[in-house]
Design a protein around this motif. Sequence first.
Motif, PDB file in Angstrom:
ATOM      1  N   VAL A 172      36.407  31.364  36.121  1.00 26.52           N
ATOM      2  CA  VAL A 172      36.316  29.608  36.323  1.00 26.52           C
ATOM      3  C   VAL A 172      36.571  28.980  37.713  1.00 26.52           C
ATOM      4  O   VAL A 172      36.471  27.922  37.800  1.00 26.52           O
ATOM      5  CB  VAL A 172      37.561  29.081  35.132  1.00 26.52           C
ATOM      6  N   SER A 173      37.132  29.945  38.521  1.00 26.68           N
ATOM      7  CA  SER A 173      37.355  29.353  39.699  1.00 26.68           C
ATOM      8  C   SER A 173      37.343  30.249  40.732  1.00 26.68           C
ATOM      9  O   SER A 173      38.128  31.242  40.812  1.00 26.68           O
ATOM     10  CB  SER A 173      38.805  28.766  40.035  1.00 26.68           C
ATOM     11  N   ALA A 174      36.621  29.804  41.799  1.00 27.53           N
ATOM     12  CA  ALA A 174      36.120  31.023  43.102  1.00 27.53           C
ATOM     13  C   ALA A 174      35.917  30.402  44.311  1.00 27.53           C
ATOM     14  O   ALA A 174      34.925  29.561  44.145  1.00 27.53           O
ATOM     15  CB  ALA A 174      34.925  32.050  42.650  1.00 27.53           C
ATOM     16  N   PRO A 175      36.710  30.591  45.330  1.00 23.79           N
ATOM     17  CA  PRO A 175      36.299  30.020  46.596  1.00 23.79           C
ATOM     18  C   PRO A 175      34.938  30.586  47.052  1.00 23.79           C
ATOM     19  O   PRO A 175      34.404  31.578  46.668  1.00 23.79           O
ATOM     20  CB  PRO A 175      37.608  30.309  47.384  1.00 23.79           C
ATOM     21  N   PRO A 176      34.153  29.762  48.066  1.00 18.96           N
ATOM     22  CA  PRO A 176      32.956  30.318  48.545  1.00 18.96           C
ATOM     23  C   PRO A 176      33.360  31.513  49.458  1.00 18.96           C
ATOM     24  O   PRO A 176      34.430  31.743  50.003  1.00 18.96           O
ATOM     25  CB  PRO A 176      32.542  29.197  49.497  1.00 18.96           C
ATOM     26  N   GLY A 177      32.291  32.633  49.523  1.00 21.81           N
ATOM     27  CA  GLY A 177      32.439  33.928  49.940  1.00 21.81           C
ATOM     28  C   GLY A 177      32.316  33.694  51.482  1.00 21.81           C
ATOM     29  O   GLY A 177      31.485  32.919  52.040  1.00 21.81           O
ATOM     30  N   LEU A 178      32.858  34.525  52.359  1.00 23.99           N
ATOM     31  CA  LEU A 178      32.747  34.699  53.786  1.00 23.99           C
ATOM     32  C   LEU A 178      31.729  35.361  54.100  1.00 23.99           C
ATOM     33  O   LEU A 178      31.755  36.629  53.759  1.00 23.99           O
ATOM     34  CB  LEU A 178      34.242  35.096  54.395  1.00 23.99           C
ATOM     35  N   ARG A 179      30.641  34.900  54.759  1.00 26.21           N
ATOM     36  CA  ARG A 179      29.487  35.922  54.730  1.00 26.21           C
ATOM     37  C   ARG A 179      29.612  36.988  55.893  1.00 26.21           C
ATOM     38  O   ARG A 179      29.182  38.115  55.566  1.00 26.21           O
ATOM     39  CB  ARG A 179      28.344  34.782  55.521  1.00 26.21           C
ATOM     40  N   GLU A 180      30.409  36.808  56.772  1.00 31.63           N
ATOM     41  CA  GLU A 180      30.665  38.092  57.873  1.00 31.63           C
ATOM     42  C   GLU A 180      31.359  39.309  57.028  1.00 31.63           C
ATOM     43  O   GLU A 180      31.414  40.446  57.533  1.00 31.63           O
ATOM     44  CB  GLU A 180      31.326  37.665  58.985  1.00 31.63           C
ATOM     45  N   HIS A 181      32.042  38.948  55.961  1.00 27.57           N
ATOM     46  CA  HIS A 181      32.884  40.017  55.490  1.00 27.57           C
ATOM     47  C   HIS A 181      32.389  40.003  54.015  1.00 27.57           C
ATOM     48  O   HIS A 181      33.064  40.177  53.085  1.00 27.57           O
ATOM     49  CB  HIS A 181      34.213  39.537  55.508  1.00 27.57           C
ATOM     50  N   VAL A 233      42.879  37.377  39.822  1.00 29.92           N
ATOM     51  CA  VAL A 233      42.684  38.808  40.463  1.00 29.92           C
ATOM     52  C   VAL A 233      41.844  38.725  41.864  1.00 29.92           C
ATOM     53  O   VAL A 233      41.282  37.486  42.278  1.00 29.92           O
ATOM     54  CB  VAL A 233      41.838  39.648  39.595  1.00 29.92           C
ATOM     55  N   LEU A 234      41.952  39.840  42.430  1.00 33.51           N
ATOM     56  CA  LEU A 234      41.217  40.029  43.691  1.00 33.51           C
ATOM     57  C   LEU A 234      39.893  40.430  43.526  1.00 33.51           C
ATOM     58  O   LEU A 234      39.625  41.546  42.684  1.00 33.51           O
ATOM     59  CB  LEU A 234      41.880  40.838  44.809  1.00 33.51           C
ATOM     60  N   ALA A 235      38.912  39.799  43.927  1.00 35.55           N
ATOM     61  CA  ALA A 235      37.550  40.333  43.554  1.00 35.55           C
ATOM     62  C   ALA A 235      36.545  40.321  44.960  1.00 35.55           C
ATOM     63  O   ALA A 235      37.200  39.755  45.746  1.00 35.55           O
ATOM     64  CB  ALA A 235      36.859  39.293  42.499  1.00 35.55           C
ATOM     65  N   PRO A 236      35.415  40.891  44.853  1.00 35.75           N
ATOM     66  CA  PRO A 236      34.814  40.940  46.224  1.00 35.75           C
ATOM     67  C   PRO A 236      34.087  39.282  46.450  1.00 35.75           C
ATOM     68  O   PRO A 236      34.002  38.652  45.685  1.00 35.75           O
ATOM     69  CB  PRO A 236      33.387  41.820  45.803  1.00 35.75           C
ATOM     70  N   GLN A 237      33.555  39.186  47.830  1.00 35.40           N
ATOM     71  CA  GLN A 237      33.327  37.961  48.195  1.00 35.40           C
ATOM     72  C   GLN A 237      32.008  37.464  47.455  1.00 35.40           C
ATOM     73  O   GLN A 237      32.036  36.389  47.269  1.00 35.40           O
ATOM     74  CB  GLN A 237      32.901  38.199  49.763  1.00 35.40           C
ATOM     75  N   PHE A 238      31.238  38.338  47.004  1.00 38.12           N
ATOM     76  CA  PHE A 238      30.162  37.767  45.948  1.00 38.12           C
ATOM     77  C   PHE A 238      30.204  37.237  44.633  1.00 38.12           C
ATOM     78  O   PHE A 238      29.291  36.690  43.969  1.00 38.12           O
ATOM     79  CB  PHE A 238      28.896  38.915  46.237  1.00 38.12           C
ATOM     80  N   ILE A 239      31.422  37.360  44.243  1.00 36.11           N
ATOM     81  CA  ILE A 239      31.750  36.840  42.943  1.00 36.11           C
ATOM     82  C   ILE A 239      31.945  35.243  43.176  1.00 36.11           C
ATOM     83  O   ILE A 239      32.665  34.765  43.933  1.00 36.11           O
ATOM     84  CB  ILE A 239      33.008  37.289  42.375  1.00 36.11           C
ATOM     85  N   LYS A 240      31.120  34.626  42.051  1.00 38.47           N
ATOM     86  CA  LYS A 240      31.306  33.053  42.004  1.00 38.47           C
ATOM     87  C   LYS A 240      31.625  32.752  40.687  1.00 38.47           C
ATOM     88  O   LYS A 240      31.536  33.308  39.796  1.00 38.47           O
ATOM     89  CB  LYS A 240      29.979  32.555  42.416  1.00 38.47           C
ATOM     90  N   GLU A 241      32.075  31.297  40.497  1.00 41.07           N
ATOM     91  CA  GLU A 241      32.222  30.665  39.271  1.00 41.07           C
ATOM     92  C   GLU A 241      31.131  31.052  38.121  1.00 41.07           C
ATOM     93  O   GLU A 241      29.825  30.879  38.590  1.00 41.07           O
ATOM     94  CB  GLU A 241      32.401  29.128  39.436  1.00 41.07           C
ATOM     95  N   GLY A 242      31.472  31.242  36.967  1.00 42.27           N
ATOM     96  CA  GLY A 242      30.402  31.222  35.973  1.00 42.27           C
ATOM     97  C   GLY A 242      30.179  32.713  35.896  1.00 42.27           C
ATOM     98  O   GLY A 242      29.407  33.436  34.851  1.00 42.27           O
ATOM     99  N   ASP A 243      30.425  33.815  37.006  1.00 45.28           N
ATOM    100  CA  ASP A 243      30.311  35.317  36.628  1.00 45.28           C
ATOM    101  C   ASP A 243      30.978  35.876  35.706  1.00 45.28           C
ATOM    102  O   ASP A 243      32.277  35.187  35.379  1.00 45.28           O
ATOM    103  CB  ASP A 243      30.327  35.961  37.934  1.00 45.28           C
ATOM    104  N   ILE A 244      30.580  36.653  35.129  1.00 47.85           N
ATOM    105  CA  ILE A 244      31.523  37.598  34.069  1.00 47.85           C
ATOM    106  C   ILE A 244      31.843  39.073  34.719  1.00 47.85           C
ATOM    107  O   ILE A 244      30.944  39.845  35.245  1.00 47.85           O
ATOM    108  CB  ILE A 244      30.621  37.951  32.649  1.00 47.85           C
TER     109      ILE A 244
END
Length: 192
Positions: A135-144, A160-171
């Motif tokens: 429901v909430s995820a900051p934008p990813g950092l491209r270089e990492h 939870v800690l998730a990879p940078q490519f995870i965004k709002e709405g993902d399951i």
Amino acid sequence: MIEASELRAGTAVKLNGEIYSVVSAEYHAGGGQFGGMVFVKVKGLQTKHVKELRFHPDDKLEDVELEHKEMEYLYADGAEFYFMNPDTFEQISLPKEAIGPYERFLQPNMRVPVELFEGTPIRLVFPEAVELKVVSAPPGLREHETATYKSVVLENGLEVLAPQFIKEGDIVKVEVATGKYLERVRREGRKG
């Protein structure tokens, strides 16, 4: 019969005519003349009393067969959690202590297996991992993109800690025991 060394949380045993559910069981190796011991914490199904017991690993205990029934989670009122049998519409409740750390993963209308003894609910048999929406995820950092993790908030309020490519709405799939991110769940008809 079951040996004390085989006891696990959730096992039901009969001791002195009363049925107990094993809350925890730990094996401690002995040394020298002292053999190993199994330290067991049990909770009486009728009395709800908790006892701490000690057994030799090869002690035999009378195990009790439990019925497994898939129930639908309805709601909680603070002290009790209510479930419904989807076939008979009969409702049962489990105390908050029987739910334990799984409370944060229960979603309304979720179907979970419940273990019963003679119609009395004993415990929840929760899956190892659950799928939750971000429901909430900051934008990813491209270089990492894949090397670093970011903090995301899930629909149940868990962070939870998730990879940078995870965004709002993902399951995402989360391990219940640890609360750790496992993977992103891909849905049919979705790109990405």
